[in-house]
Write a protein that holds these residues in place. Structure first.
Motif: not given
Length: 110
Positions: A34-38, A94-96, A100-101, A103-107
């Motif tokens: 997550m730290e590297k890619e998201v 949880g999990s990677f 695109s998956d 961002i909407p969760e935070g919104k």
């Protein structure tokens, strides 16, 4: 993403004062994707840094992390916990996740 470098209690006090929800990233040293890619994705950064106080914690390296894992029954890593400004848990999973998956969760929780 910008993560607060303080204790969970200080993040909670600040969230309450600033009227901001909290995003908690609970991880273990093996969970770095997550730290590297998201968390470097500019859209993710924009959607999390402004509305949230972001806080991360290494569950294996911190007594506060162990207590959080027990309190919220965290069994999958990484885990994402969203709290309101008073510390009430709003959402957890949880999990990677791809950006695109993720961002909407935070919104949905801001």
């Amino acid at each position: 993403m910008r993560f607060e470098k303080t204790s969970g209690e200080n993040v909670l006090q600040r969230a309450n004062k600033e009227d901001k929800p909290i995003f908690l990233y609970a991880f273990t040293p093996a969970c770095r994707q997550m730290e590297k890619e998201v968390f470097t994705n500019s859209e993710a950064v924009g959607n999390y840094n402004s509305p949230f106080l972001n806080y991360n914690i290494n569950i294996e390296d911190d007594s506060e992390g162990e207590a959080l894992a027990a309190k919220y029954d965290i069994v999958a890593y990484p885990s994402y916990l969203f709290f309101d400004r008073k510390g009430t848990l709003l959402h957890q999973n949880g999990s990677f996740k791809s950006a695109s998956d993720f961002i909407p969760e935070g919104k949905n929780c801001a």
